[in-house]
Design an enzyme around this catalytic site. Structure first.
Site, PDB file in Angstrom:
ATOM      1  N   HIS A 132       5.607   7.277 -12.835  1.00  0.00           N
ATOM      2  CA  HIS A 132       5.130   6.163 -13.662  1.00  0.00           C
ATOM      3  C   HIS A 132       5.269   4.834 -12.933  1.00  0.00           C
ATOM      4  O   HIS A 132       4.348   4.013 -12.929  1.00  0.00           O
ATOM      5  CB  HIS A 132       5.910   6.137 -14.980  1.00  0.00           C
ATOM      6  CG  HIS A 132       5.603   4.947 -15.816  1.00  0.00           C
ATOM      7  ND1 HIS A 132       6.401   3.810 -15.819  1.00  0.00           N
ATOM      8  CD2 HIS A 132       4.576   4.675 -16.662  1.00  0.00           C
ATOM      9  CE1 HIS A 132       5.875   2.923 -16.638  1.00  0.00           C
ATOM     10  NE2 HIS A 132       4.785   3.416 -17.164  1.00  0.00           N
ATOM     11  N   CYS A 135      -3.042   1.325  27.917  1.00  0.00           N
ATOM     12  CA  CYS A 135      -2.332   1.379  26.643  1.00  0.00           C
ATOM     13  C   CYS A 135      -1.085   0.508  26.651  1.00  0.00           C
ATOM     14  O   CYS A 135      -0.283   0.559  25.716  1.00  0.00           O
ATOM     15  CB  CYS A 135      -1.954   2.825  26.293  1.00  0.00           C
ATOM     16  SG  CYS A 135      -0.907   3.631  27.523  1.00  0.00           S
TER      17      CYS A 135
END
Length: 782
Positions: free
Chosen positions: A409, A739
């Site tokens: 919830h 990279c």
């Protein structure tokens, strides 16, 4: 259906009947008719129609005066809201049902009892125009009278404070509410397992996965946030191709289960044994079966779906209890990134919901009657949230709970209100205090953190609907698999660097040799390993599977683009920090130049550990089918090492060229660039590591404050080596990318690399969009 009816068999209901039966019932009836052949089983039941609800109001003169008051009440005034709610709930509770209504319901119950002897019933709300109900279900209800009482309780709950407030918040008219009720035979999941699943990632909208939550007992424990459930992430393509679909497993604590109450009616919580809690509540086979059911439902309805499911402990059969369109925050044309700009001590942590950051004063709420004390901008801290709290929750700047998973919830409400939430912390109500100033961060991956004090942060919003073309590819450096689904929304050509050591450190935390030699480890280390590997069959399988899960999450998120996985490049001092690592690692004066990279992979002392890395990569490529995974070999010092590491990879089933496998070498030593032509005989290309290349070329340690100011990837000597490496790759017709950190830090360096004809630049996610736009501007004006 023609004439209005009080009760209709669920098997007779279709989607076209939504106005009379509500969305939930329409979906259930449609699945019973259309999907039973696909293995989708829906529990037997009947519908109490919208007509029944409207006639009940009309026959008791509850229409005009009730709705006139509701439409005018100020829901921001807690006292006024409470007065109206109490008055009308009392009036509805005292209003009688007609004799014919009671008779029809009781007859339907008797018929259901005849078809399902000794069954009890679930009684749930089904609203038209709102597939997700705000009303609490009634479970383990017995007999006609019990069902009648449960129906009345749902009618009453429709006018609770939270229901009135929710409709007002959504802009829905109270007068137009259409309530039907679902009555079904209970599935005996109190004796087995249950949960929820979604056919997309509700955080990011990534729709190539099925997210599955599971727990022991009845599924209300998951939806109410009473437990931290197990979570599995399944890859849709693997499900469809009959391959192993599990991308990730997360073990929940599952401290309790909901079972039938001992007094024979209703439900109650029962503690879960520690031994059971340390196991996954469902098998991979059950997860696969559920994932296929979810795909069947999604395909039929043509939309991503949220599904509640249960396994019957008596028959071992899987049932679908509910399905409805998935709710997700969509940000397809924009990218929003929250980033902390400061740090402090971590007070609590759990599952992150919302990818946002919030701060404020803590308000611990222990009981429903205390929720009114929550003030605007405070951080709500509770064991778990209660649906009755919704009118007040939207005032919170953040939510923190002890219990709950990504579908509880608190998580659902946090997403709906745009509030960051950290759920399933375990002991947040003990670690935090009312009045304490904290910052709640859900912007750092799957784990959410509660920091001491109010920390500064910034929000970056970018429009990424369409990006200009570039003469080469931009890729991403991604080290955290938990952020994969988020980062894949950025424009990209794949992942140019996925560091395996990041995955080992984050998801395993144990030295591989300590796992291989588990039985000979000291008791204190074995105890730490036991905690880490809970839910997995053995220490070795734990390492292989967790590593495979991290790789698979990245590969699935960015498929079909390539994901270049760099083999582990821990230095000896870094490996020593893992659990058990100090038992195996040497003490080196200069670990950067020591036992690392291909020297480790080809060493006898590390051979078994390296074989586990290879098993994980092989599993992802072959068992899951993610052949977009490529291998990058770090720190190759000599041509002899280049040959040896290829041989070792092949010995472990990773043969360069088979099933399209590419093996890339990390070009990060001056020797690699100087002898690029020779090294390229052994590899399919280079990925340049500019960090180490700069340090080794200039002979400096960038971590030393005495010389770090001289560290610069744009140094002429470094650039000369880069030109040599790029030129050799171009001449050989092989891939070349970079990279390292340099292009992420320096736009002019990225421009220079583009001008050299590099095939790709791999960037940090936070610099991608800015670099892309800058490179496009330079390219178009060249």
């Amino acid at each position: 259906m023609t004439d209005p009816a009080y009760v209709i068999s669920l098997a007779q209901v279709r989607l076209a009947d939504r106005p009379q039966v509500g969305d939930k019932n329409a979906w259930l009836g449609e699945m019973m008719e259309a999907l039973s052949g696909g293995g989708v089983s829906v529990p037997d039941g009947f519908v109490v129609t919208v007509h029944s609800f409207r006639e009940f109001l009309a026959s008791n003169d509850l229409n005009e005066d009730l709705f006139e008051v509701l439409e005018t009440v100020d829901v921001s005034d807690p006292d006024a809201l409470a007065r109206v709610s109490v008055e009308f709930r009392d009036r509805i509770a005292k209003a009688p049902f007609s004799h014919s209504f009671v008779q029809q319901v009781c007859q339907a119950v008797e018929a259901l009892e005849t078809r399902s002897p000794e069954c009890s019933f679930s009684v749930r709300a089904s609203l038209y125009g709102s597939p997700v109900s705000q009303l609490e279900s009634k479970l383990n209800v017995h007999g006609g009278e019990g069902v009648i009482d449960a129906i009345k309780s749902l009618y009453v709950a429709l006018f609770s404070e939270r229901s009135i407030s929710y409709r007002a918040y959504q802009g829905n008219s109270h007068r137009e509410v259409s309530l039907a009720v679902t009555v079904q035979a209970m599935v005996r999941s109190d004796l087995s397992i249950s949960g929820v699943m979604s056919t997309l990632d509700c955080q990011t909208g990534f729709d190539q996965v099925v997210l599955l939550n599971a727990t022991y007992g009845l599924g209300e424990a998951v939806t109410k946030g009473m437990v931290n459930p197990d979570e599995l992430c399944l890859y849709k393509t693997a499900l469809e191709q009959g391959k192993s679909p599990v991308l990730r497993r997360k073990l929940g604590s599952k401290t309790q289960r909901l079972i039938y109450a001992s007094d024979g009616s209703g439900v109650e919580a029962q503690p879960v044994d520690d031994e059971d809690a340390r196991l996954f509540s469902l098998t991979d086979g059950e997860a696969e079966a559920l994932g296929k059911l979810a795909l069947c439902i999604e395909k039929y309805f043509g939309t991503p779906v949220d599904v509640e499911w249960a396994k019957d402990g008596l028959t071992e059969k899987l049932y679908i209890l509910q399905a409805n369109p998935a709710r997700v925050e969509t940000r397809a044309q924009s990218y929003e990134r929250y980033q902390l700009k400061g740090g402090s001590s971590v007070l609590a942590q759990g599952r992150s919901i919302g990818q946002r950051i919030g701060s404020g004063v803590v308000r611990i709420v222990a009981r429903t009657e205390d929720i009114s004390s929550l003030r605007d901008g405070e951080v709500l801290v509770a064991d778990h949230t209660d649906p009755d709290w919704e009118p007040a929750i939207k005032r919170a700047s953040a939510i923190v709970t002890n219990r709950g998973g990504r579908t509880c919830h608190a998580a659902i409400i946090a997403r709906e209100f745009g509030i960051p939430a950290v759920v399933g912390c375990g002991d947040a109500t003990e670690l935090l205090s009312t009045g304490q100033l904290v910052t709640v961060s859900c912007a750092e991956g799957d784990t959410g953190y509660v920091y001491d004090g109010q920390l500064p942060y910034e929000v970056e919003r970018r429009n990424i609907g369409s990006m200009p073309d570039l003469p080469f590819q931009l890729m991403l450096n991604v080290g955290n698999p938990d952020r994969a689904f988020d980062f894949q929304r950025l424009p990209h050509a794949g992942v140019g660097l996925a560091r395996l050591e990041f995955i080992i450190n984050r998801m395993v935390g144990v030295h591989p040799n300590a796992l291989l030699q588990y039985s000979s480890m000291p008791p204190s280390i074995r105890a730490q390993i036991d905690r880490q590997m809970a839910g997995y069959a053995s220490p070795v399988e734990f390492f292989v599977q967790k590593l495979a899960e991290g790789i698979a999450m990245l590969a699935a998120a960015f498929a079909p683009h390539k994901v270049v996985v760099r083999l582990s490049d821990f230095k000896s001092n870094e490996y020593a920090h893992l659990i058990g690592g100090d038992q195996f690692e040497p003490l080196e004066e200069n670990p950067m130049l020591g036992f690392r990279g291909s020297a480790r992979f080809t060493s006898r002392s590390f051979a078994e550990s390296f074989a586990l890395e290879c098993r994980a990569i092989k599993w992802v490529r072959e068992e899951i089918g993610l052949t977009n995974v490529e291998i990058m070999v770090p720190f190759v010092r000599t041509l002899a090492e280049a040959q040896q590491v290829n041989d070792v990879l092949a010995d472990n089933g990773l043969v360069r060229g088979e099933q399209g496998l590419r093996v890339i070498m990390m070009c990060e030593l001056p020797a690699n660039a100087l002898m690029a032509d020779e090294f390229l005989h052994y590899f399919d290309g280079f990925s340049i590591g500019s960090n180490d290349l700069t340090q080794l070329t200039l002979g400096l340690d960038r971590d030393s404050g005495l010389v770090a100011q001289q560290f610069d990837e744009r140094n002429p000597a470094v650039k000369k080596l880069l030109q040599m490496a790029i030129g050799s790759c171009k001449k050989a017709g092989k891939y070349v990318g970079i990279c390292g950190q340099g292009p992420s830090d320096h736009l002019d360096f990225a421009v220079w690399l583009m001008e050299q004809g590099i095939d790709s630049i791999s960037l940090n996610p936070d610099s991608l969009v800015e670099t892309w736009l800058h490179l496009s501007h330079v390219s178009n004006n060249a």
